[in-house]
Each structure stands twice: as structure tokens, then as C-alpha cells.
Design a protein around this motif. Structure first.
Motif, PDB file in Angstrom:
ATOM      1  N   LEU A  77     166.942  69.565 -35.707  1.00  9.68           N
ATOM      2  CA  LEU A  77     166.006  70.395 -34.948  1.00  9.68           C
ATOM      3  C   LEU A  77     166.176  70.243 -33.440  1.00  9.68           C
ATOM      4  O   LEU A  77     165.406  70.795 -32.667  1.00  9.68           O
ATOM      5  CB  LEU A  77     164.575  70.030 -35.341  1.00  9.68           C
ATOM      6  CG  LEU A  77     164.230  70.290 -36.807  1.00  9.68           C
ATOM      7  CD1 LEU A  77     162.889  69.658 -37.158  1.00  9.68           C
ATOM      8  CD2 LEU A  77     164.223  71.769 -37.093  1.00  9.68           C
ATOM      9  N   SER A  78     167.169  69.476 -33.019  1.00  7.35           N
ATOM     10  CA  SER A  78     167.433  69.216 -31.589  1.00  7.35           C
ATOM     11  C   SER A  78     166.215  68.621 -30.897  1.00  7.35           C
ATOM     12  O   SER A  78     165.911  68.965 -29.750  1.00  7.35           O
ATOM     13  CB  SER A  78     167.872  70.503 -30.877  1.00  7.35           C
ATOM     14  OG  SER A  78     169.040  71.017 -31.448  1.00  7.35           O
ATOM     15  N   LEU A  79     165.522  67.724 -31.569  1.00  7.09           N
ATOM     16  CA  LEU A  79     164.371  67.039 -30.984  1.00  7.09           C
ATOM     17  C   LEU A  79     164.826  65.715 -30.401  1.00  7.09           C
ATOM     18  O   LEU A  79     165.643  65.018 -30.988  1.00  7.09           O
ATOM     19  CB  LEU A  79     163.297  66.800 -32.049  1.00  7.09           C
ATOM     20  CG  LEU A  79     162.614  68.041 -32.584  1.00  7.09           C
ATOM     21  CD1 LEU A  79     161.731  67.683 -33.769  1.00  7.09           C
ATOM     22  CD2 LEU A  79     161.811  68.728 -31.502  1.00  7.09           C
ATOM     23  N   ARG A  80     164.296  65.385 -29.216  1.00  2.71           N
ATOM     24  CA  ARG A  80     164.649  64.145 -28.544  1.00  2.71           C
ATOM     25  C   ARG A  80     163.381  63.407 -28.124  1.00  2.71           C
ATOM     26  O   ARG A  80     162.305  63.999 -28.045  1.00  2.71           O
ATOM     27  CB  ARG A  80     165.504  64.442 -27.315  1.00  2.71           C
ATOM     28  CG  ARG A  80     166.849  65.062 -27.646  1.00  2.71           C
ATOM     29  CD  ARG A  80     167.701  65.218 -26.403  1.00  2.71           C
ATOM     30  NE  ARG A  80     167.020  65.946 -25.354  1.00  2.71           N
ATOM     31  CZ  ARG A  80     167.211  67.234 -25.067  1.00  2.71           C
ATOM     32  NH1 ARG A  80     168.075  67.928 -25.769  1.00  2.71           N
ATOM     33  NH2 ARG A  80     166.560  67.810 -24.092  1.00  2.71           N
ATOM     34  N   THR A  81     163.532  62.159 -27.803  1.00  2.00           N
ATOM     35  CA  THR A  81     162.418  61.369 -27.301  1.00  2.00           C
ATOM     36  C   THR A  81     161.795  62.078 -26.103  1.00  2.00           C
ATOM     37  O   THR A  81     162.507  62.531 -25.207  1.00  2.00           O
ATOM     38  CB  THR A  81     162.909  59.966 -26.879  1.00  2.00           C
ATOM     39  OG1 THR A  81     163.484  59.343 -28.014  1.00  2.00           O
ATOM     40  CG2 THR A  81     161.771  59.123 -26.345  1.00  2.00           C
ATOM     41  N   GLY A  82     160.492  62.218 -26.106  1.00  2.00           N
ATOM     42  CA  GLY A  82     159.786  62.870 -25.009  1.00  2.00           C
ATOM     43  C   GLY A  82     159.490  64.338 -25.251  1.00  2.00           C
ATOM     44  O   GLY A  82     158.682  64.924 -24.535  1.00  2.00           O
ATOM     45  N   ASP A  83     160.142  64.968 -26.234  1.00  2.00           N
ATOM     46  CA  ASP A  83     159.827  66.367 -26.550  1.00  2.00           C
ATOM     47  C   ASP A  83     158.389  66.452 -27.027  1.00  2.00           C
ATOM     48  O   ASP A  83     157.879  65.560 -27.710  1.00  2.00           O
ATOM     49  CB  ASP A  83     160.749  66.910 -27.653  1.00  2.00           C
ATOM     50  CG  ASP A  83     162.134  67.275 -27.156  1.00  2.00           C
ATOM     51  OD1 ASP A  83     162.330  67.309 -25.925  1.00  2.00           O
ATOM     52  OD2 ASP A  83     163.004  67.537 -27.997  1.00  2.00           O
ATOM     53  N   ARG A  84     157.724  67.521 -26.655  1.00  4.05           N
ATOM     54  CA  ARG A  84     156.338  67.739 -27.077  1.00  4.05           C
ATOM     55  C   ARG A  84     156.341  68.645 -28.299  1.00  4.05           C
ATOM     56  O   ARG A  84     157.143  69.565 -28.395  1.00  4.05           O
ATOM     57  CB  ARG A  84     155.535  68.377 -25.951  1.00  4.05           C
ATOM     58  CG  ARG A  84     155.437  67.473 -24.725  1.00  4.05           C
ATOM     59  CD  ARG A  84     154.660  68.141 -23.617  1.00  4.05           C
ATOM     60  NE  ARG A  84     153.334  68.516 -24.033  1.00  4.05           N
ATOM     61  CZ  ARG A  84     152.254  67.720 -23.948  1.00  4.05           C
ATOM     62  NH1 ARG A  84     152.389  66.517 -23.447  1.00  4.05           N
ATOM     63  NH2 ARG A  84     151.075  68.138 -24.323  1.00  4.05           N
ATOM     64  N   LEU A  85     155.437  68.376 -29.228  1.00  2.55           N
ATOM     65  CA  LEU A  85     155.316  69.178 -30.434  1.00  2.55           C
ATOM     66  C   LEU A  85     153.922  69.768 -30.510  1.00  2.55           C
ATOM     67  O   LEU A  85     152.946  69.119 -30.153  1.00  2.55           O
ATOM     68  CB  LEU A  85     155.567  68.330 -31.688  1.00  2.55           C
ATOM     69  CG  LEU A  85     156.938  67.700 -31.814  1.00  2.55           C
ATOM     70  CD1 LEU A  85     156.982  66.801 -33.038  1.00  2.55           C
ATOM     71  CD2 LEU A  85     158.008  68.765 -31.907  1.00  2.55           C
ATOM     72  N   GLN A  86     153.833  71.000 -30.959  1.00  3.21           N
ATOM     73  CA  GLN A  86     152.551  71.629 -31.244  1.00  3.21           C
ATOM     74  C   GLN A  86     152.255  71.397 -32.712  1.00  3.21           C
ATOM     75  O   GLN A  86     153.147  71.431 -33.543  1.00  3.21           O
ATOM     76  CB  GLN A  86     152.603  73.137 -30.996  1.00  3.21           C
ATOM     77  CG  GLN A  86     152.833  73.529 -29.574  1.00  3.21           C
ATOM     78  CD  GLN A  86     152.938  75.043 -29.439  1.00  3.21           C
ATOM     79  OE1 GLN A  86     153.024  75.764 -30.412  1.00  3.21           O
ATOM     80  NE2 GLN A  86     152.938  75.501 -28.207  1.00  3.21           N
ATOM     81  N   VAL A  87     151.005  71.160 -33.036  1.00  6.19           N
ATOM     82  CA  VAL A  87     150.605  70.972 -34.428  1.00  6.19           C
ATOM     83  C   VAL A  87     149.634  72.082 -34.791  1.00  6.19           C
ATOM     84  O   VAL A  87     148.689  72.363 -34.071  1.00  6.19           O
ATOM     85  CB  VAL A  87     149.941  69.597 -34.625  1.00  6.19           C
ATOM     86  CG1 VAL A  87     149.463  69.430 -36.055  1.00  6.19           C
ATOM     87  CG2 VAL A  87     150.900  68.490 -34.231  1.00  6.19           C
ATOM     88  N   ASP A  88     149.887  72.739 -35.915  1.00  2.83           N
ATOM     89  CA  ASP A  88     149.031  73.812 -36.410  1.00  2.83           C
ATOM     90  C   ASP A  88     148.747  73.540 -37.887  1.00  2.83           C
ATOM     91  O   ASP A  88     149.665  73.541 -38.704  1.00  2.83           O
ATOM     92  CB  ASP A  88     149.722  75.165 -36.230  1.00  2.83           C
ATOM     93  CG  ASP A  88     148.850  76.327 -36.655  1.00  2.83           C
ATOM     94  OD1 ASP A  88     147.645  76.127 -36.892  1.00  2.83           O
ATOM     95  OD2 ASP A  88     149.383  77.439 -36.760  1.00  2.83           O
TER      96      ASP A  88
END
Length: 82
Positions: A25-36
Motif C-alpha cells: 500500500l506504499s505506507l511508511r512511518t509517519g503516514d496518516r490514516l483515516q478511519v471510517d
């Protein structure tokens, strides 16, 4: 591409995502995620920052309330204040 996994919530309320899933998913440390959360389903979505006023995604500055403004809109607002 289908990718599924199950994880338990630890005693501190955390869920650890698998490293291969983060890479996919190309996620790295510090990326912000939205939760729904709807219909008892948890969806994590990578946040795509954009200017609160014009919706551009270039030259952004984050505000203390975690919203974003681009340099152009900041300049326009500063000129209106003057």
C-alpha cells in the motif's frame, strides 16, 4: 488484487499491520490514516492531503488543527488581511 489478513487487538488497543501489506500500500512511518467504521467494518484509508480552500495538493502547509492550506491560498488570505 485481493489482500486479506486477520490480526488481534493487543492489550493496549493496538493492531499491528503486516509489513508486506504496508509495502503493497506504499505506507511508511509517519503516514496518516483515516478511519471510517460503518456496518461493523473497519476501513483504513491513506490520507491524501489537499488545500482546504482550493483542493490543490502542491506546496501545502499543515495547520495546528491538522488541515492543510497551499502557499497560494495563504498568500491570498494574507493580502485580504492587509
Amino acid at each position: 488484487m485481493e489482500y486479506n489478513f486477520e490480526r488481534k487487538i493487543d492489550n493496549l488497543g493496538r493492531v499491528v499491520l503486516p509489513a508486506d501489506g504496508l509495502r503493497m500500500l506504499s505506507l511508511r512511518t509517519g503516514d496518516r490514516l483515516q478511519v471510517d467504521a460503518e456496518q461493523q467494518t473497519l476501513i483504513l484509508k491513506k490520507e491524501r492531503p489537499a488545500c482546504l480552500i482550493c483542493q490543490r495538493s502542491e506546496h501545502l502547509k499543515v495547520l495546528p488543527n491538522h488541515t492543510w492550506l497551499c502557499k497560494t491560498c495563504i498568500s491570498r488570505l494574507a493580502q485580504e488581511e492587509a
